[in-house]
Write a protein that holds these residues in place. Structure first.
Motif, PDB file in Angstrom:
ATOM      1  N   ILE A   1       7.105  17.877  -8.594  1.00  0.00           N
ATOM      2  CA  ILE A   1       7.341  16.746  -9.492  1.00  0.00           C
ATOM      3  C   ILE A   1       6.005  16.212 -10.001  1.00  0.00           C
ATOM      4  O   ILE A   1       5.057  16.018  -9.238  1.00  0.00           O
ATOM      5  CB  ILE A   1       8.121  15.633  -8.780  1.00  0.00           C
ATOM      6  CG1 ILE A   1       9.540  16.101  -8.438  1.00  0.00           C
ATOM      7  CG2 ILE A   1       8.191  14.362  -9.642  1.00  0.00           C
ATOM      8  CD1 ILE A   1      10.427  16.367  -9.634  1.00  0.00           C
ATOM      9  N   GLY A   2       5.930  15.956 -11.291  1.00  0.00           N
ATOM     10  CA  GLY A   2       4.694  15.482 -11.897  1.00  0.00           C
ATOM     11  C   GLY A   2       4.401  14.023 -11.585  1.00  0.00           C
ATOM     12  O   GLY A   2       5.296  13.240 -11.246  1.00  0.00           O
TER      13      GLY A   2
ATOM     14  N   LEU B   1       0.866  -1.182   0.000  1.00  0.00           N
ATOM     15  CA  LEU B   1       0.000   0.000   0.000  1.00  0.00           C
ATOM     16  C   LEU B   1       0.898   1.225   0.000  1.00  0.00           C
ATOM     17  O   LEU B   1       1.775   1.366   0.851  1.00  0.00           O
ATOM     18  CB  LEU B   1      -0.907   0.027   1.231  1.00  0.00           C
ATOM     19  CG  LEU B   1      -1.775   1.300   1.364  1.00  0.00           C
ATOM     20  CD1 LEU B   1      -2.787   1.383   0.225  1.00  0.00           C
ATOM     21  CD2 LEU B   1      -2.487   1.324   2.712  1.00  0.00           C
ATOM     22  N   ARG B   2       0.694   2.100  -0.988  1.00  0.00           N
ATOM     23  CA  ARG B   2       1.469   3.339  -1.075  1.00  0.00           C
ATOM     24  C   ARG B   2       0.493   4.506  -1.155  1.00  0.00           C
ATOM     25  O   ARG B   2      -0.482   4.461  -1.909  1.00  0.00           O
ATOM     26  CB  ARG B   2       2.368   3.323  -2.313  1.00  0.00           C
ATOM     27  CG  ARG B   2       3.288   4.537  -2.396  1.00  0.00           C
ATOM     28  CD  ARG B   2       4.256   4.418  -3.551  1.00  0.00           C
ATOM     29  NE  ARG B   2       3.643   4.576  -4.847  1.00  0.00           N
ATOM     30  CZ  ARG B   2       3.723   3.667  -5.819  1.00  0.00           C
ATOM     31  NH1 ARG B   2       4.373   2.538  -5.638  1.00  0.00           N
ATOM     32  NH2 ARG B   2       3.133   3.884  -6.988  1.00  0.00           N
ATOM     33  N   ILE B   3       0.740   5.540  -0.400  1.00  0.00           N
ATOM     34  CA  ILE B   3      -0.127   6.711  -0.381  1.00  0.00           C
ATOM     35  C   ILE B   3       0.461   7.788  -1.295  1.00  0.00           C
ATOM     36  O   ILE B   3       1.544   8.306  -1.044  1.00  0.00           O
ATOM     37  CB  ILE B   3      -0.288   7.267   1.052  1.00  0.00           C
ATOM     38  CG1 ILE B   3      -0.804   6.165   1.989  1.00  0.00           C
ATOM     39  CG2 ILE B   3      -1.229   8.463   1.039  1.00  0.00           C
ATOM     40  CD1 ILE B   3      -2.154   5.598   1.612  1.00  0.00           C
ATOM     41  N   GLU B   4      -0.264   8.125  -2.351  1.00  0.00           N
ATOM     42  CA  GLU B   4       0.228   9.109  -3.326  1.00  0.00           C
ATOM     43  C   GLU B   4      -0.256  10.505  -2.929  1.00  0.00           C
ATOM     44  O   GLU B   4      -1.192  11.056  -3.514  1.00  0.00           O
ATOM     45  CB  GLU B   4      -0.213   8.713  -4.727  1.00  0.00           C
ATOM     46  CG  GLU B   4       0.403   7.378  -5.154  1.00  0.00           C
ATOM     47  CD  GLU B   4       0.326   7.108  -6.639  1.00  0.00           C
ATOM     48  OE1 GLU B   4      -0.544   7.703  -7.320  1.00  0.00           O
ATOM     49  OE2 GLU B   4       1.127   6.286  -7.128  1.00  0.00           O
ATOM     50  N   ASP B   5       0.430  11.051  -1.940  1.00  0.00           N
ATOM     51  CA  ASP B   5       0.046  12.345  -1.363  1.00  0.00           C
ATOM     52  C   ASP B   5       1.034  13.447  -1.698  1.00  0.00           C
ATOM     53  O   ASP B   5       1.216  14.389  -0.930  1.00  0.00           O
ATOM     54  CB  ASP B   5      -0.072  12.215   0.157  1.00  0.00           C
ATOM     55  CG  ASP B   5       1.248  11.800   0.808  1.00  0.00           C
ATOM     56  OD1 ASP B   5       2.189  11.395   0.081  1.00  0.00           O
ATOM     57  OD2 ASP B   5       1.351  11.872   2.041  1.00  0.00           O
ATOM     58  N   ILE B   6       1.653  13.341  -2.870  1.00  0.00           N
ATOM     59  CA  ILE B   6       2.673  14.320  -3.225  1.00  0.00           C
ATOM     60  C   ILE B   6       2.084  15.726  -3.353  1.00  0.00           C
ATOM     61  O   ILE B   6       2.749  16.721  -3.062  1.00  0.00           O
ATOM     62  CB  ILE B   6       3.389  13.895  -4.535  1.00  0.00           C
ATOM     63  CG1 ILE B   6       4.638  14.764  -4.759  1.00  0.00           C
ATOM     64  CG2 ILE B   6       2.460  13.955  -5.717  1.00  0.00           C
ATOM     65  CD1 ILE B   6       5.514  14.286  -5.889  1.00  0.00           C
ATOM     66  N   ASP B   7       0.823  15.812  -3.763  1.00  0.00           N
ATOM     67  CA  ASP B   7       0.162  17.111  -3.884  1.00  0.00           C
ATOM     68  C   ASP B   7      -0.496  17.445  -2.547  1.00  0.00           C
ATOM     69  O   ASP B   7      -1.657  17.128  -2.304  1.00  0.00           O
ATOM     70  CB  ASP B   7      -0.879  17.070  -5.002  1.00  0.00           C
ATOM     71  CG  ASP B   7      -1.457  18.457  -5.306  1.00  0.00           C
ATOM     72  OD1 ASP B   7      -1.242  19.377  -4.490  1.00  0.00           O
ATOM     73  OD2 ASP B   7      -2.112  18.607  -6.354  1.00  0.00           O
TER      74      ASP B   7
END
Length: 321
Positions: free
Chosen positions: A190-191, A38-44
């Motif tokens: 980063i995009g 499980l990875r949380i894509e919270d870069i924004d």
């Protein structure tokens, strides 16, 4: 060892479309005896909230979906939150830039507005960028840099991209389909395309199962893998869910859309899993079933290739089961 992941963006409550993708990804890896992440894509950070991430984690566990690595579990490739992985993204950016894959783009939003009426390239990315800044001379770039900080775009190579999708079959994209894309914004952000490739490569993902809305991002990501000289994983894209009105499922379709509301209504997790399994072709009727009981039933060939339109009755069942 087969490795897969679910990588949600915590910008709102987990809805049943997210839950379906998580379930199918989990089943694929569990059936193969692999490792699930499980990875949380919270870069924004402007869109994402820790409370949404916490709720999403709780919702997944409620459904019976667990993971071998991730938040609260740890693992050899931690951290498992994008907001904590910016050093890795910068290293990949530098590698691409040093090897000549990137170029600065000085276009302003107003300069690109005209593209809105032009033929689109990759639908999830919007209109194809025509390369205004790709062939600027060194002096032209220096002059423009005095007026504006640039974003950086990946220079698409002049070659087609093809791959075999686990559900959609053979996919073919023309050379430079969609145009050169941004990997770092002018503000240093980063995009998505670069971040997700860095994360999946760093975490040694072998199989990526995700929503079909990201199908047309795959050729861009494959080219990034190749430019960075990293192994390319296998991809599988699950058709999306639509409401009775034929529009992509969202809050406008009622309380049955989010797991938070479904749980508050007193619905059992087995009922939700059974409905998700039924609409995915894994079982022949929407009856209650535990997630782990579906592991032996999982088969990619059973999953429909077209979007699934949920009926009013199905949404009512999600609210009242």
């Amino acid at each position: 060892m087969i490795r897969g992941r679910f990588a949600p963006t915590p910008s709102g409550d987990c809805h049943i479309g997210n839950a379906r993708t998580a379930l199918l990804s989990w089943l694929q890896i569990r059936q193969a005896g692999g490792e699930f992440v499980l990875r949380i894509e919270d870069i924004d950070q402007s869109r994402c909230k820790p409370s949404y991430a916490e709720q999403m984690i709780d919702d997944l566990l409620w459904l019976g979906i667990d993971w071998d690595e991730g938040p609260g579990t740890g693992g050899p490739y931690a951290p498992y939150e994008q907001s904590k992985r910016t050093i890795k993204y910068q290293a990949a950016f530098d590698q691409l830039n040093n090897n000549g894959w990137l170029y600065p783009c000085f276009c302003r939003r107003k300069d690109l507005k005209a593209l809105a009426n032009a033929p689109h390239g990759l639908s999830s990315e919007g209109p194809a960028y025509p390369g205004f800044c790709r062939y600027l001379t060194s002096n032209e770039r220096k002059t423009k840099a005095k007026e504006k900080d640039p974003s950086y775009r990946f220079a698409m190579p002049d070659k087609p991209v093809a791959f075999v999708d686990g559900i959609m079959g053979e996919q073919h994209y023309a050379a430079r389909a969609g145009g050169d894309f941004v990997v770092r914004r002018a503000d240093g952000f980063i995009g998505y395309q670069l971040a997700v490739v860095v994360d999946d490569a760093d975490m040694h993902m072998t199989d990526i199962l995700r929503g079909a809305d990201l199908l047309d991002s795959t050729p861009r990501q494959i080219l990034l893998y190749q430019a960075l000289e990293w192994p390319v994983p296998r991809f599988t894209h699950v058709p999306l869910l639509y409401g009775p009105d034929g529009r992509r499922l969202s809050k406008r379709h009622g309380t049955a859309v989010t797991l938070h509301n479904i749980r508050q209504a007193g619905v059992k997790p087995e009922s939700v899993v059974g409905i998700l399994a039924f609409i995915s072709g894994l079982i022949d009727r929407p009856e209650p079933v535990k997630a782990k009981e579906l592991i032996l039933e999982f088969d990619l060939s059973k999953i429909p290739q077209s979007p699934v339109v949920l009926s009013h009755k199905m949404l009512q069942n999600l609210s009242n089961s």
